[in-house]
Design a protein around this motif. Structure first.
Motif, mmCIF file in Angstrom:
data_model
loop_
_atom_site.group_PDB
_atom_site.id
_atom_site.type_symbol
_atom_site.label_atom_id
_atom_site.label_comp_id
_atom_site.label_asym_id
_atom_site.label_seq_id
_atom_site.Cartn_x
_atom_site.Cartn_y
_atom_site.Cartn_z
ATOM 1 N N ILE A 108 1.095 -1.145 -0.082
ATOM 2 C CA ILE A 108 0.080 0.000 -0.003
ATOM 3 C C ILE A 108 0.840 1.216 0.018
ATOM 4 O O ILE A 108 1.810 1.503 1.045
ATOM 5 C CB ILE A 108 -0.931 -0.030 1.183
ATOM 6 N N TYR A 109 0.778 1.936 -0.908
ATOM 7 C CA TYR A 109 1.578 3.256 -1.332
ATOM 8 C C TYR A 109 0.478 4.470 -0.715
ATOM 9 O O TYR A 109 -0.437 4.455 -1.167
ATOM 10 C CB TYR A 109 2.226 3.656 -2.611
ATOM 11 N N VAL A 110 1.189 5.154 0.228
ATOM 12 C CA VAL A 110 0.386 6.354 0.836
ATOM 13 C C VAL A 110 1.133 7.556 0.528
ATOM 14 O O VAL A 110 2.124 7.920 1.014
ATOM 15 C CB VAL A 110 0.186 5.937 2.260
ATOM 16 N N LEU A 111 0.246 8.540 -0.043
ATOM 17 C CA LEU A 111 0.784 9.711 -0.457
ATOM 18 C C LEU A 111 0.547 10.599 0.758
ATOM 19 O O LEU A 111 -0.429 10.683 1.213
ATOM 20 C CB LEU A 111 -0.140 10.353 -1.616
ATOM 21 N N ILE A 112 1.967 11.191 1.260
ATOM 22 C CA ILE A 112 2.189 11.853 2.491
ATOM 23 C C ILE A 112 2.909 13.015 2.173
ATOM 24 O O ILE A 112 3.662 12.932 1.395
ATOM 25 C CB ILE A 112 2.507 11.094 3.539
ATOM 26 N N ARG A 113 2.466 14.414 2.840
ATOM 27 C CA ARG A 113 3.428 15.492 2.723
ATOM 28 C C ARG A 113 3.914 15.601 4.031
ATOM 29 O O ARG A 113 3.217 15.384 5.220
ATOM 30 C CB ARG A 113 2.463 16.723 2.231
ATOM 31 N N PRO A 114 4.987 16.417 4.216
ATOM 32 C CA PRO A 114 5.704 16.830 5.485
ATOM 33 C C PRO A 114 4.623 17.690 6.108
ATOM 34 O O PRO A 114 3.982 18.387 5.527
ATOM 35 C CB PRO A 114 6.973 17.484 5.267
ATOM 36 N N LYS A 130 3.928 20.178 9.980
ATOM 37 C CA LYS A 130 4.123 20.708 11.339
ATOM 38 C C LYS A 130 5.761 20.097 11.470
ATOM 39 O O LYS A 130 5.963 19.595 12.872
ATOM 40 C CB LYS A 130 3.347 20.079 12.390
ATOM 41 N N GLY A 131 6.634 20.070 10.647
ATOM 42 C CA GLY A 131 8.138 19.844 11.403
ATOM 43 C C GLY A 131 8.368 18.167 10.938
ATOM 44 O O GLY A 131 9.600 17.817 11.329
ATOM 45 N N GLU A 132 7.371 17.683 10.749
ATOM 46 C CA GLU A 132 7.588 15.976 10.717
ATOM 47 C C GLU A 132 7.767 15.611 9.191
ATOM 48 O O GLU A 132 6.841 15.892 8.342
ATOM 49 C CB GLU A 132 6.355 15.348 11.321
ATOM 50 N N GLU A 133 8.648 14.693 9.054
ATOM 51 C CA GLU A 133 8.950 14.157 7.624
ATOM 52 C C GLU A 133 7.896 12.968 7.504
ATOM 53 O O GLU A 133 7.138 12.524 8.235
ATOM 54 C CB GLU A 133 10.200 13.648 7.649
ATOM 55 N N ILE A 134 7.788 12.681 6.133
ATOM 56 C CA ILE A 134 6.543 11.690 6.010
ATOM 57 C C ILE A 134 6.974 10.346 6.642
ATOM 58 O O ILE A 134 5.885 9.529 7.001
ATOM 59 C CB ILE A 134 6.541 11.500 4.474
ATOM 60 N N GLU A 135 8.270 9.864 6.952
ATOM 61 C CA GLU A 135 8.329 8.714 7.657
ATOM 62 C C GLU A 135 7.873 8.508 8.977
ATOM 63 O O GLU A 135 7.387 7.861 9.705
ATOM 64 C CB GLU A 135 9.978 8.103 7.811
ATOM 65 N N GLN A 136 8.139 10.016 9.656
ATOM 66 C CA GLN A 136 7.700 9.888 11.097
ATOM 67 C C GLN A 136 6.106 10.127 11.212
ATOM 68 O O GLN A 136 5.707 9.646 12.068
ATOM 69 C CB GLN A 136 8.387 11.611 11.607
ATOM 70 N N ARG A 137 5.486 10.727 10.210
ATOM 71 C CA ARG A 137 4.067 10.604 9.928
ATOM 72 C C ARG A 137 3.598 9.402 9.984
ATOM 73 O O ARG A 137 2.387 8.793 10.574
ATOM 74 C CB ARG A 137 3.662 11.611 9.010
ATOM 75 N N ILE A 138 3.970 8.624 9.103
ATOM 76 C CA ILE A 138 3.522 7.362 8.887
ATOM 77 C C ILE A 138 3.615 6.379 9.977
ATOM 78 O O ILE A 138 2.608 5.463 10.526
ATOM 79 C CB ILE A 138 4.244 6.716 7.755
ATOM 80 N N GLU A 139 4.751 6.396 10.649
ATOM 81 C CA GLU A 139 4.881 5.744 12.202
ATOM 82 C C GLU A 139 4.072 6.202 12.957
ATOM 83 O O GLU A 139 3.398 5.415 13.802
ATOM 84 C CB GLU A 139 6.322 6.096 12.528
ATOM 85 N N LYS A 140 3.909 7.419 12.949
ATOM 86 C CA LYS A 140 2.732 7.999 14.116
ATOM 87 C C LYS A 140 1.106 7.420 13.806
ATOM 88 O O LYS A 140 0.570 7.097 14.835
ATOM 89 C CB LYS A 140 2.647 9.362 14.204
ATOM 90 N N ILE A 141 0.996 7.459 12.541
ATOM 91 C CA ILE A 141 -0.282 6.786 12.021
ATOM 92 C C ILE A 141 -0.572 5.343 12.557
ATOM 93 O O ILE A 141 -1.434 5.087 12.916
ATOM 94 C CB ILE A 141 -0.503 7.094 10.434
#
Length: 521
Positions: free
Chosen positions: A49-55, A57-68
Motif C-alpha cells: 500500500i503506497y500512501v501519498l503523504i506530505r511533511p 508541522k516539522g515532521e517528515e513523511i516517515e515520522q508521520r506514517i509511524e505515528k499513524i
C-alpha cells in the motif's frame, strides 16, 4: 507487476486484492486510516500500500506514517497480521501540486507496480479558501487521472466524492449532473487572479452551493467524467462519515468534525444549542461500513469496466429502509451521554435544537454568549486570560457553515449500491458488511458515545462514577439557575405588562379628555 492468483479459500473480493499494489491518497485522514487498516487485516495477501503523504508541522513523511501506524486503530491488525508493517510505504507528495508532487522515481514505481487507486484526499473544510479547495479537490483529481493513464496494470480507480456534491438540488440520483463550471476553467480562473479578487467573486461563483467544499467536489466529478474516459474509474459518494461501529474498534474516532464535534461539545457542557431541524434526516454512516462499501466498489468497477457509457456512481447513505432523524440522533446521544458523562465537562449535558434561525440566535445569546461573557469577566478579575467568548466565536462560525446540512433533507437514490450489496457472496457480506437495512442505531449510538469518551476525552470507564457525581452537581446548579432565570423573566414580564397597561390607561384617559374638550368647545 501484479501477479494474478486465485485462492479458493479466499472470498471473491479477497481474491481480487490478492498480490495487488494499491495507491491511496488521503491515507492520513480519518477515512484513510480505516481503509488502510481494513485492507491490511482482511486482504492480508496484498503486496503493498503506497500512501501519498506530505511533511507537516516539522515532521517528515516517515515520522508521520509511524505515528499513524501507532494509532489505536491499528492495534487489531498488529495482533492478527503482525507482519504487515513493510507493506505500508509512504510516498512524498501533495495533491495540490503538478504530478501530485511525486519524484520521477516514485512516479515510475506507481506506473509499473500499482493496480488499484483510492483517491480519498480532499480538503473537507467548508470555509476553505476557493484557491486551495480548487487546487486539492479539483486539481488533485485531474492529476490522479492523468497519472493513471500511464499505469501499466491498472484495474480500477475509485474517486471518493460526497453525497453532497450536488446538494444544490433536492433529488440526487447515481448519475452525473452538469457542474457550474468545468474543472479546467475554474483552475484557469483561480490561477489568473489575486487572492482578494478570488475572495470577492467567490459568493457569485458558489451561487446556490453552500460552501467551497461542495462546489469543488461537484466540479471534481466533471473532471472524472472528462479525464476518466476509457479508464476503469468509479465515483463513490459517502454521506456524513462518523465513528466506527464495530471494526476494528467500537466507536473509534480521531476528530471532532461535524456531528461528532456537536456530541463532544454537548458532552463537555460547552454546546447548549444548535441550529438543527430535528425532523430532517441525518444521513450518517459509520466509518467501518463506509470503508467496506468502498473496498467492494473497487472490486465491482474492476469487474465491470468499460461496460457503461459513463463511470458508475455509488451513493452510500443511511436511509435504506428507514430514515433516522436529527431528533433521534440527539436523543440517543443524550441518553448514553448522561449515562456515561465525562469528567472534562464544564456544565451539565443539555442541548436545545432550534430550526428557526432567529430563535437560534436568541438562544446563542442566552445560552452561549452571556454566560461566556460572565465567565470571562470572572477570569479577567482573577488575573487569568479570558477564553470562553473566543471559543464560542469559533463554535458559532462552525455552526454557521454546517447549518445548511442540518436543516435540509435530500432524496438520494442508491440502486447501484444496493445492487453491489446483493452481488456479494455470503462470505464477502460477512467480511465487508455495509448494509444499512434495519440498522441498530441505539446500539451504534451507545458505542459512538463510548468512543468519544475514550478517544476524544481520553477517559476510560473507571472515571464514570466520578463523572456522574460531577454531572449530578451540575444538574442541581442548572435547576437553580433555571429557577432564578424564570423568576427574573416573570418579574420582567410583569414590569413590562404593567408598563403597557399604564400606557393604555394613560392613553385612554387622554382620549376621554380630548373628547370632553372637543364637546365643550
Amino acid at each position: 507487476m501484479a501477479i494474478e492468483t486465485k485462492n479458493v479459500k479466499l472470498s471473491p473480493i479477497q481474491n481480487f486484492y490478492s498480490n495487488q499494489s494499491i495507491f491511496i491518497t488521503g491515507g492520513t485522514g480519518f477515512l484513510g486510516k480505516v481503509l488502510i487498516e481494513k485492507l491490511l487485516r482482511t486482504c492480508s495477501d496484498i503486496s503493498c500500500i503506497y500512501v501519498l503523504i506530505r511533511p507537516k508541522k516539522g515532521e517528515e513523511i516517515e515520522q508521520r506514517i509511524e505515528k499513524i501506524l501507532d494509532d489505536a486503530v491499528f492495534e487489531r491488525v498488529k495482533r492478527e497480521v503482525p507482519k504487515y508493517r513493510h507493506k505500508v510505504v509512504p510516498m512524498l507528495g501533495d495533491c495540490s501540486k503538478p504530478d501530485l508532487g511525486l519524484s520521477e522515481a516514485d512516479k515510475n514505481i506507481l506506473i509499473s507496480d500499482v493496480s488499484i487507486i483510492f483517491h480519498v484526499a480532499a480538503t473537507v473544510r467548508f470555509d476553505e479558501k476557493l484557491r486551495d479547495a480548487v487546487a486539492i479537490n479539483i486539481g488533485g483529481t485531474k492529476e490522479i487521472l492523468q497519472i493513471s493513464r500511464k499505469i501499466k496494470n491498472l484495474k480500477c480507480i475509485i474517486h471518493v466524492s460526497t453525497a453532497y456534491s450536488n446538494c444544490n438540488r433536492k433529488d440526487v440520483d447515481e448519475k452525473f449532473y452538469k457542474p457550474p463550471i468545468t474543472g479546467d476553467d475554474i483552475i484557469k480562473l483561480v490561477s489568473s487572479l489575486e487572492d482578494d479578487k478570488i475572495d470577492a467573486i467567490t459568493p457569485t461563483l458558489l451561487d446556490n452551493f453552500p460552501n467551497t467544499y461542495a462546489y469543488t467536489k461537484c466540479i471534481a466529478e466533471q473532471v472524472v467524467l472528462q479525464y476518466g474516459k476509457d479508464l476503469p474509474v468509479g465515483i463513490y459518494r459517502p454521506a456524513i462519515v462518523i465513528s466506527t461501529y464495530k471494526e476494528p474498534l467500537e466507536g473509534w474516532i480521531d476528530n471532532i468534525y461535524g456531528p461528532t464535534g456537536a456530541l463532544a461539545g454537548g458532552g463537555a457542557g460547552l454546546i447548549r444549542t444548535m441550529n438543527v431541524d430535528k425532523n430532517c434526516i441525518a444521513e450518517l454512516i459509520p466509518a467501518d461500513l463506509t470503508v467496506n462499501a468502498l473496498i467492494a466498489t473497487a472490486w465491482n468497477v474492476a469487474n465491470n469496466k468499460n461496460e457503461a457509457a459513463e463511470p458508475p456512481i455509488f451513493n452510500y447513505y443511511s436511509t435504506w429502509n428507514r430514515a433516522f432523524t436529527w431528533s433521534e440522533y440527539m436523543n440517543l446521544a443524550m441518553k448514553y451521554g448522561r449515562r456515561t458523562p465525562t469528567t472534562r465537562s464544564i456544565w451539565n449535558y443539555s442541548v436545545t435544537l432550534a430550526k428557526n434561525p432567529y430563535y437560534y440566535r436568541l438562544l446563542l445569546l442566552l445560552l452561549h454568549f452571556i454566560p461566556a461573557l460572565i465567565v470571562d469577566i470572572g477570569l479577567l478579575a482573577s488575573g487569568n486570560k479570558p477564553r470562553l467568548l473566543k471559543a464560542y466565536r469559533k463554535l458559532n462560525k462552525f455552526a454557521a457553515v454546517t447549518a445548511f446540512f442540518s436543516t435540509s433533507t435530500w432524496n438520494f437514490s442508491n440502486n447501484n449500491i444496493i445492487a453491489l450489496w446483493n452481488s456479494l457472496s455470503s462470505k464477502d457480506k460477512e467480511l465487508f458488511f455495509f448494509s444499512m437495512n434495519d440498522f441498530d442505531w441505539d446500539d451504534y449510538m451507545k458505542k459512538c458515545i463510548g468512543g468519544i469518551r475514550l478517544y476524544i476525552f481520553k477517559e476510560d470507564a473507571s472515571t464514570i462514577p466520578e463523572a456522574k457525581k460531577r454531572m449530578a452537581r451540575f444538574d442541581f446548579y442548572h435547576q437553580i439557575v433555571k429557577c432564578v432565570v424564570t423568576i427574573i423573566g416573570f418579574l420582567l414580564l410583569y414590569k413590562l405588562s404593567m408598563f403597557i397597561l399604564s400606557f393604555g390607561i394613560i392613553g385612554g384617559v387622554s382620549t376621554i379628555s380630548e373628547n370632553v374638550i372637543e364637546k365643550s368647545v
